[in-house]
Design an enzyme around this catalytic site. Structure first.
Site, PDB file in Angstrom:
ATOM      1  N   LYS A  75       6.510  12.916  10.865  1.00 33.88           N
ATOM      2  CA  LYS A  75       6.935  12.836   9.462  1.00 33.88           C
ATOM      3  C   LYS A  75       7.781  14.042   9.070  1.00 33.88           C
ATOM      4  CE  LYS A  75       3.681   9.605   7.429  1.00 33.88           C
ATOM      5  NZ  LYS A  75       2.645   9.358   6.414  1.00 33.88           N
ATOM      6  N   LYS A 104       5.956   1.851  17.039  1.00 34.46           N
ATOM      7  CA  LYS A 104       5.052   0.977  16.275  1.00 34.46           C
ATOM      8  C   LYS A 104       5.812   0.334  15.122  1.00 34.46           C
ATOM      9  CE  LYS A 104       3.216   3.814  12.602  1.00 34.46           C
ATOM     10  NZ  LYS A 104       2.209   4.085  11.638  1.00 34.46           N
ATOM     11  N   LYS A 156       6.066   0.388   7.959  1.00 34.35           N
ATOM     12  CA  LYS A 156       6.516   0.015   6.611  1.00 34.35           C
ATOM     13  C   LYS A 156       7.877   0.598   6.297  1.00 34.35           C
ATOM     14  CE  LYS A 156       1.939   0.638   4.534  1.00 34.35           C
ATOM     15  NZ  LYS A 156       1.161   1.848   4.317  1.00 34.35           N
TER      16      LYS A 156
HETATM   17  P1  TYM Z   1      -1.181   3.360   6.568  1.00 35.88           P
HETATM   18  O1  TYM Z   1      -1.006   2.710   5.251  1.00 35.88           O
HETATM   19  O2  TYM Z   1      -0.035   4.078   7.166  1.00 35.88           O
HETATM   20  O3  TYM Z   1      -1.717   2.316   7.625  1.00 35.88           O
HETATM   21  C1  TYM Z   1      -2.803   1.473   7.296  1.00 35.88           C
HETATM   22  C2  TYM Z   1      -3.506   0.961   8.546  1.00 35.88           C
HETATM   23  O4  TYM Z   1      -2.626   0.141   9.311  1.00 35.88           O
HETATM   24  C3  TYM Z   1      -2.652   0.570  10.675  1.00 35.88           C
HETATM   25  N1  TYM Z   1      -1.326   0.317  11.251  1.00 35.88           N
HETATM   26  C4  TYM Z   1      -1.103  -0.429  12.343  1.00 35.88           C
HETATM   27  N2  TYM Z   1      -1.939  -1.096  13.163  1.00 35.88           N
HETATM   28  C5  TYM Z   1      -1.383  -1.778  14.203  1.00 35.88           C
HETATM   29  N3  TYM Z   1      -0.046  -1.806  14.436  1.00 35.88           N
HETATM   30  C6  TYM Z   1       0.821  -1.157  13.640  1.00 35.88           C
HETATM   31  N4  TYM Z   1       2.134  -1.213  13.867  1.00 35.88           N
HETATM   32  C7  TYM Z   1       0.307  -0.422  12.527  1.00 35.88           C
HETATM   33  N5  TYM Z   1       0.881   0.325  11.547  1.00 35.88           N
HETATM   34  C8  TYM Z   1      -0.140   0.766  10.775  1.00 35.88           C
HETATM   35  C9  TYM Z   1      -2.956   2.072  10.591  1.00 35.88           C
HETATM   36  O5  TYM Z   1      -3.476   2.538  11.799  1.00 35.88           O
HETATM   37  C10 TYM Z   1      -3.973   2.090   9.479  1.00 35.88           C
HETATM   38  O6  TYM Z   1      -5.260   1.758   9.963  1.00 35.88           O
HETATM   39  N6  TYM Z   1      -3.871   7.333   7.085  1.00 35.88           N
HETATM   40  C11 TYM Z   1      -4.160   5.915   6.916  1.00 35.88           C
HETATM   41  C12 TYM Z   1      -4.701   5.607   5.530  1.00 35.88           C
HETATM   42  C13 TYM Z   1      -5.984   6.307   5.269  1.00 35.88           C
HETATM   43  C14 TYM Z   1      -7.206   6.121   5.972  1.00 35.88           C
HETATM   44  C15 TYM Z   1      -8.132   7.011   5.364  1.00 35.88           C
HETATM   45  C16 TYM Z   1      -7.597   5.300   7.032  1.00 35.88           C
HETATM   46  C17 TYM Z   1      -6.206   7.250   4.318  1.00 35.88           C
HETATM   47  N7  TYM Z   1      -7.502   7.668   4.380  1.00 35.88           N
HETATM   48  C18 TYM Z   1      -9.451   7.088   5.834  1.00 35.88           C
HETATM   49  C19 TYM Z   1      -8.913   5.381   7.482  1.00 35.88           C
HETATM   50  C20 TYM Z   1      -9.819   6.276   6.882  1.00 35.88           C
HETATM   51  C21 TYM Z   1      -2.910   5.129   7.249  1.00 35.88           C
HETATM   52  O7  TYM Z   1      -2.406   5.239   8.325  1.00 35.88           O
HETATM   53  O8  TYM Z   1      -2.392   4.330   6.324  1.00 35.88           O
END
Ligand code: TYM
Length: 328
Positions: A111, A193, A196
């Site tokens: 990032k 990966k 978004k």
């Molecule tokens: P975020 O919004 O970036 O992603 C949300 C979840 O989606 C999963 N993910 C994927 N899984 C498979 N293939 C992909 N291409 C892919 N892209 C995203 C991410 O692994 C995630 O599980 N940091 C977290 C949000 C968060 C969180 C937490 C998660 C904040 N606090 C506490 C668990 C526990 C996140 O990546 O959000």
């Protein structure tokens, strides 16, 4: 009952990666575990967000969670910033986190590269806030995609560090990562990966995409010059499409390979696109319906925050006592 914690950021349109890697598993787990599922708006602002958009996306994400099958009767569904204990525990955990370990996190490095004009403290603190989220609820399991494994490992390290310095306080959480589903890749570059925030609009399939868009994106997906439909490390594009197909169809890899044996890539890609579109259509319709009832969504989120607050306050009071904060 074991405790489950997870969250998604309202930082953009959700992709099928977020759905498969995270939200869909939440639905499977909600009957067996005591679940806390959050909308991580505090994490989202570590990269610049338009305030009005962030508000809109927060409510939209709540509607989407429910449309995907998250049942607010079974779990606490809430907005992270509604429970101030997240920020408070993050501060305590900051004092146990070394600058070196935070700056070595893969996502922070990525990032920092992608947002070179805004490498803020929050970006570096992102995994510590995530550890606070998880540890506040004494979570046993954290269902996430593979990209979040390192962050859950930091949460484990911080829990152990706190426990050994101040005495047993936190449960040490486990990541819950489903093989084959944990990393859905970009349709344009299967070494990355699906994200978004990908600049190439054909790289990601969004949960909000209509049927024609979904099918068009799959038709344009990068494959290879061979004509064999099989999961193979040498064929990352085809393997990714097969993973997506299995996840949406609910079948095994060998069943998928069997049903596509002898088929050309064009027909295969069309079949994957149609399968995804079929699953997403009712979710999209239900999300739109829920968004018409903003009062109902608001009361669901308020009730979720109240439930989360009760659990979080218990842990936070214990932490404050352990670190030596005086209170009458
Ligand atoms: P975020 O919004 O970036 O992603 C949300 C979840 O989606 C999963 N993910 C994927 N899984 C498979 N293939 C992909 N291409 C892919 N892209 C995203 C991410 O692994 C995630 O599980 N940091 C977290 C949000 C968060 C969180 C937490 C998660 C904040 N606090 C506490 C668990 C526990 C996140 O990546 O959000």
């Amino acid at each position: 009952m074991s405790i489950m914690y997870s969250a998604v950021q309202p930082s953009g349109n959700l992709t099928i990666g977020n759905y498969i890697g995270a939200v869909r598993n939440w639905v499977r787990l909600q009957s067996e575990y005591d679940c806390f599922y959050a909308i991580a708006d505090m994490h989202a602002i570590t990269v610049r967000q338009d305030p009005a958009e962030l508000r809109r996306r927060t409510l939209e994400l709540a509607a989407l969670y429910i449309a995907c099958g998250v049942d607010p009767e079974k779990c606490a569904l809430y907005v992270q910033s509604h429970v101030s204990a997240h920020a408070e525990l993050c501060w305590i955990l900051n004092t146990l986190t070394y600058v070196g370990e935070a700056s070595r996190m893969t996502q922070f490095k990525d990032k920092s590269r992608n947002h070179a004009d805004n490498v803020n403290m929050g970006l570096m603190d992102y995994p510590v806030l995530m550890a606070a989220d998880i540890l506040l609820y004494q979570a046993d399991h954290v269902p996430v995609g593979a990209d979040q494994k390192q962050h859950v490992e930091l949460a484990r390290d911080l829990a152990e560090r706190f426990n050994s310095r101040y005495g047993e306080t936190f449960k040490v959480p486990q990541p819950l990562i489903v093989q084959g589903e944990a990393r859905i890749c970009s349709l344009q570059d299967p070494s990355k990966k699906m994200s978004k925030s990908d600049e190439n609009p054909n790289a990601s399939v969004f949960l909000s995409d209509d049927r024609d868009t979904i099918i068009r994106k799959f038709k344009r997906a990068v494959t290879d010059s061979d004509n064999r439909i099989a999961a193979d490390a040498e064929k990352p594009g085809i393997t990714n499409l097969l993973n997506i197909y299995c996840a949406f169809k609910g079948c095994t890899m060998s069943e998928a390979e069997g049903s596509f044996a002898g088929m050309g890539y064009g027909d295969f890609k069309l079949a994957v696109g149609e399968t995804v579109a079929d699953v997403l259509a009712p979710i999209q319709a239900e999300k739109q319906r829920l968004l018409q009832e903003k009062d109902v969504l608001a009361s669901v989120l308020n009730a979720g925050a109240e439930r989360a607050f009760k659990a979080a306050r218990k842990t936070l009071s214990k932490v404050y006592r352990k670190v030596g904060f005086w209170r009458e």
